[in-house]
Each structure stands twice: as structure tokens, then as C-alpha cells.
Design an enzyme around this catalytic site. Structure first.
Site, PDB file in Angstrom:
ATOM      1  N   TYR A 143      14.775 -28.898  -1.801  1.00 14.26           N
ATOM      2  CA  TYR A 143      13.704 -29.758  -2.321  1.00 14.26           C
ATOM      3  C   TYR A 143      13.976 -30.204  -3.758  1.00 14.26           C
ATOM      4  CZ  TYR A 143      10.173 -29.202   1.384  1.00 14.26           C
ATOM      5  OH  TYR A 143       9.465 -29.256   2.546  1.00 14.26           O
ATOM      6  N   LYS A 193      20.534 -18.830   7.129  1.00 15.18           N
ATOM      7  CA  LYS A 193      21.547 -19.415   8.008  1.00 15.18           C
ATOM      8  C   LYS A 193      22.900 -18.996   7.442  1.00 15.18           C
ATOM      9  CE  LYS A 193      22.739 -22.051  11.507  1.00 15.18           C
ATOM     10  NZ  LYS A 193      22.474 -21.663  12.917  1.00 15.18           N
ATOM     11  N   ASP A 225      17.383 -20.488  13.217  1.00 17.96           N
ATOM     12  CA  ASP A 225      17.203 -21.044  14.574  1.00 17.96           C
ATOM     13  C   ASP A 225      16.604 -19.981  15.499  1.00 17.96           C
ATOM     14  OD1 ASP A 225      19.610 -19.654  14.280  1.00 17.96           O
ATOM     15  OD2 ASP A 225      20.774 -20.975  15.597  1.00 17.96           O
ATOM     16  N   ASP A 249       9.014 -24.331   5.080  1.00 17.30           N
ATOM     17  CA  ASP A 249       8.223 -25.528   5.405  1.00 17.30           C
ATOM     18  C   ASP A 249       8.158 -25.694   6.915  1.00 17.30           C
ATOM     19  OD1 ASP A 249       6.862 -28.019   4.937  1.00 17.30           O
ATOM     20  OD2 ASP A 249       8.734 -29.017   5.498  1.00 17.30           O
ATOM     21  N   ASP A 253       4.787 -24.465   9.667  1.00 15.70           N
ATOM     22  CA  ASP A 253       4.062 -25.363  10.586  1.00 15.70           C
ATOM     23  C   ASP A 253       4.124 -24.810  12.007  1.00 15.70           C
ATOM     24  OD1 ASP A 253       3.480 -27.250   8.575  1.00 15.70           O
ATOM     25  OD2 ASP A 253       3.893 -28.938   9.928  1.00 15.70           O
TER      26      ASP A 253
HETATM   27  C1  IPM Z   1       3.854 -28.473   2.756  1.00 11.60           C
HETATM   28  C2  IPM Z   1       4.069 -29.967   2.884  1.00 11.60           C
HETATM   29  C3  IPM Z   1       4.817 -30.428   1.643  1.00 11.60           C
HETATM   30  C4  IPM Z   1       6.163 -29.740   1.656  1.00 11.60           C
HETATM   31  C5  IPM Z   1       4.989 -31.954   1.529  1.00 11.60           C
HETATM   32  C6  IPM Z   1       3.667 -32.677   1.601  1.00 11.60           C
HETATM   33  C7  IPM Z   1       5.723 -32.312   0.264  1.00 11.60           C
HETATM   34  O1  IPM Z   1       4.718 -30.272   4.068  1.00 11.60           O
HETATM   35  O2  IPM Z   1       3.216 -28.040   1.800  1.00 11.60           O
HETATM   36  O3  IPM Z   1       4.320 -27.746   3.642  1.00 11.60           O
HETATM   37  O4  IPM Z   1       7.101 -30.204   2.319  1.00 11.60           O
HETATM   38  O5  IPM Z   1       6.283 -28.703   0.983  1.00 11.60           O
HETATM   39 MG    MG Z   2       4.998 -28.605   5.347  1.00 15.01          MG
END
Ligand code: IPM
Ligand code: MG
Length: 360
Positions: A143, A193, A225, A249, A253
Site C-alpha cells: 500500500y 507467502k 492462499d 485487506d 473481507d
Molecule cells: C479497508 C478498505 C481500504 C483498504 C480502502 C478503502 C483503501 O478496503 O479498510 O479494508 O484497502 O485498506
Molecule cells: Mg478492504
């Protein structure tokens, strides 16, 4: 004397303002009840700040965050800003806020709420009892790595980013992971990884080295993975997952969907010192913005994390969490979680039910 705390509120974009209004009502009620007071400073951030000032993170917003005891952010982003140069997009404002406050540790707990077991796309027997924590490094890795960019040469366009970590960046996030694992069930799984990436080999080496400071914690390593697969195959095997910025990240999710809705999950971002940033992990949901349809629960649970971690008001935090559980147990749902036999509510009405549950 009653304690008073300064909260910088960043409602942001999309459904942000709607869920912020609900969180604020609940924070007011719970602080009254526990004998402390909250003073809010609302600041523009993300698309809202771009509209007002041309930048996603105005210096005045960052200053207000630095001056606060804790920061509560709702959500940022909207497709209308996707064509702006990267530095001027809402997401860059969020990265700037994380970097500007030194928030290297992102905690994303995923706990299955019994009333929502059926809301998950996975089977009950797979997800029942899941209670894990993703500890994601937040101010390094791909990032923020340099060099990065886009170049044209020999008739082709090439774009690149750099995934890089220094030893001290890995050491400090590993310590957070081990510490939290020690306070939970004592198991830490570090995700990397290392079979392919040099940066991951250093990650693994440093995590091994820091393990010596936490001998009571059981450490394992998993390739990213495989971790993605294991999260949906057998998520109960995990307690604390330690990850780099990008891997966390993605995996957070995925882990969020174990709970049925990304609309349920809070997070905390912390640095060595200074105020923490508390925010739901969901986005700004522009498709339902302004329609009173958003689920405010992740925001309310983020406010609970703010109370617990940011202000050390454990009893007030627990009250907010109990209000969420009671409201769900009573069958109230926003559209994202609606199920047969439940009562569907909009964002505001859900806020009223949460208040009623808090005061019950
Ligand atoms: C998160 C989001 C952010 C990230 C984006 C909005 C920059 O997806 O907080 O997980 O990738 O960190
Ligand atoms: Mg995210």
C-alpha cells in the site's frame, strides 16, 4: 468530576452520515448512563471533503483527529471520484489518515452472533462458534511501498508497486498480534507467502524472532492462499490471524462474510500512542445511500470498540454490544440481514430499537 472526552467524527460519504447519526445517539445515551460526557468535532473526509475543499483529507481534519481522544469514521468513497488522480481520491485520504496518525495495527474481530447464524452463506456447522481476530499491518507493505508508478516504454505501458517491509514494522505488529493472542485463546497464525516472496520470508523470520518474547503463545504459519481456503473450510481453527496490509485487506473481507453481512463488523486502528481510529469495515454503499436502508450495527459496534479501547470505558462498550445482540434477538433486521419471521427496519428505526434496547 465527570470525565469528558473529545471525539472527532468523520461521517464521510454514502451511508456514512446516516449511520453516524445513529451511533451518535447511542453514544450520547450510553455516556449519560455511565457518567461521562462526549464532545464531538465533526470534520469532512473523503468525497465530502473533496466537494468542500478539493482534497480528501484536509489538513484541518487531520489536525482535529490528532487533537481527539478517539476518532470515529463511518465510510468513504463513491464511484464519482474514481476518475480523479489517485492522490485526490477518497481512498488516498484514508491512507493519509492512517499514516498521519501512525495507525499501524488494524484489529478486525469476527464473531458469529448466534441470532445471525442462518444469515451466513456457509453452513451452520461450519460457522457456529467462530470467534477470530484479524490483526492487519496498516501503514506498510504494498500500500505504501516505493518505487511505484506507471511508465511508458517501447510502445508498452507498465505499472508497478513495491511490497516492502522493514524488520521494525514487522516486529511491532507481531508484538500486537502475540499480545492479543495471549489475552484470547493463546494461538497466533501468521499469514505470508514465504514460499515465493522475499518480503514474506523476512516477515516469517521476524515473527519467529518475536515469538521468543511470548513463549506462552502457540505460533503457526500459513500461506495466504491456504489461509483463504481454510477460512471458509474450517474457520474455527483460527484465533488470531496476523497479516500484512494487503493480505489482511483481502482475508478480512472474506472473514467478514462468515458473519452473514459485512454490515456487522467493526474495526480499530491503533498506533504506539495517540488517538485510535474506529470504523466499520464495510464501505460507503453508494447504491443505498440516502434511502434510510443502511445497517448501522457495524458503526455502533465500532463505537463500542472506541469506548473499550480508546476511552477505557468497558462497561459502556459492553452495554452497546448487548443492545445490538438484544435487538437482533428480538428479530429486528435491516434489509441486508432480513430473514423469514423477522421485522425489517430502516436505518433510523433500527437506531430507535437499539436505543430502546440500551435503555431496557
Ligand atoms: C479497508 C478498505 C481500504 C483498504 C480502502 C478503502 C483503501 O478496503 O479498510 O479494508 O484497502 O485498506
Ligand atoms: Mg478492504
Amino acid at each position: 468530576m465527570t470525565s469528558s472526552y473529545r471525539i472527532t467524527l468523520l461521517p464521510g460519504d454514502g451511508i456514512g452520515p446516516e449511520i453516524t447519526a445513529v451511533a451518535r445517539q447511542l453514544l450520547d445515551a450510553v455516556s449519560r448512563r455511565h457518567g461521562f460526557s462526549l464532545v464531538y468535532d465533526e470534520q469532512p473526509m473523503g468525497g465530502a471533503a473533496i466537494d468542500a475543499t478539493g482534497e480528501p483529507l484536509p489538513a484541518s481534519t487531520l489536525e482535529a483527529c490528532r487533537a481527539a481522544d478517539a476518532v470515529l469514521l463511518a465510510a468513504i468513497g463513491s464511484p464519482q471520484y474514481d476518475s480523479l488522480p489517485r492522490q485526490q481520491r477518497p481512498e488516498s485520504g484514508l491512507l493519509g489518515l492512517r499514516a498521519g496518525l501512525g495507525l499501524f495495527a488494524n484489529l478486525r474481530p469476527v464473531k458469529i452472533i448466534p441470532a445471525l447464524v442462518e444469515a451466513s452463506s456457509l453452513k451452520r456447522e461450519v460457522i457456529e462458534g467462530v470467534d477470530l481476530l484479524v490483526v492487519r499491518e496498516l501503514t506498510g507493505g504494498v500500500y505504501f511501498g516505493t518505487p511505484k508508478g506507471r511508465v511508458e516504454a517501447d510502445g508498452h505501458v507498465r505499472a508497478f508497486n513495491t511490497m516492502a517491509y522493514s524488520d521494525f514494522e514487522i516486529d511491532r505488529i507481531a508484538r500486537v498480534g502475540f499480545q492479543l493472542a495471549g489475552e484470547r485463546s493463546g494461538r497466533l497464525c501468521s499469514v505470508d507467502k514465504a514460499n515465493v516472496l522475499d518480503v514474506s520470508q523476512l516477515w516469517r523470520d521476524r515473527v519467529e524472532a518475536i515469538h521468543a518474547e511470548f513463549p506462552a503463545v502457540e505460533l503457526s504459519h500459513m500461506y495466504v492462499d491456504n489461509a483463504a481456503m481454510q477460512l471458509v473450510r474450517a474457520p474455527r481453527q483460527f484465533d488470531v490471524l496476523l497479516t500484512s496490509n494487503l493480505f489482511g485487506d483481502i482475508l478480512s473481507d472474506e472473514a467478514a462474510m462468515l458473519s452473514g453481512s459485512i454490515g456487522m463488523l467493526p474495526s480499530a486502528s491503533l498506533g504506539e500512542s495517540g488517538p485510535g481510529l474506529f470504523e466499520p469495515i464495510h464501505g460507503s454503499a453508494p447504491d443505498i445511500a440516502g434511502q434510510d436502508r443502511a445497517n448501522p450495527m457495524a458503526m455502533v459496534l465500532s463505537a463500542a470498540m472506541l469506548l473499550r479501547i480508546g476511552l477505557k470505558q468497558e462497561a459502556a462498550a459492553a452495554d452497546l454490544e448487548l443492545a445490538v445482540e438484544r435487538t437482533l434477538a428480538a428479530g429486528f433486521r435491516t434489509g441486508d440481514l432480513m430473514a423469514e419471521g423477522c421485522t425489517q427496519l430502516g436505518c433510523r428505526a433500527m437506531g430507535e430499537q437499539l436505543l430502546a434496547a440500551l435503555e431496557a
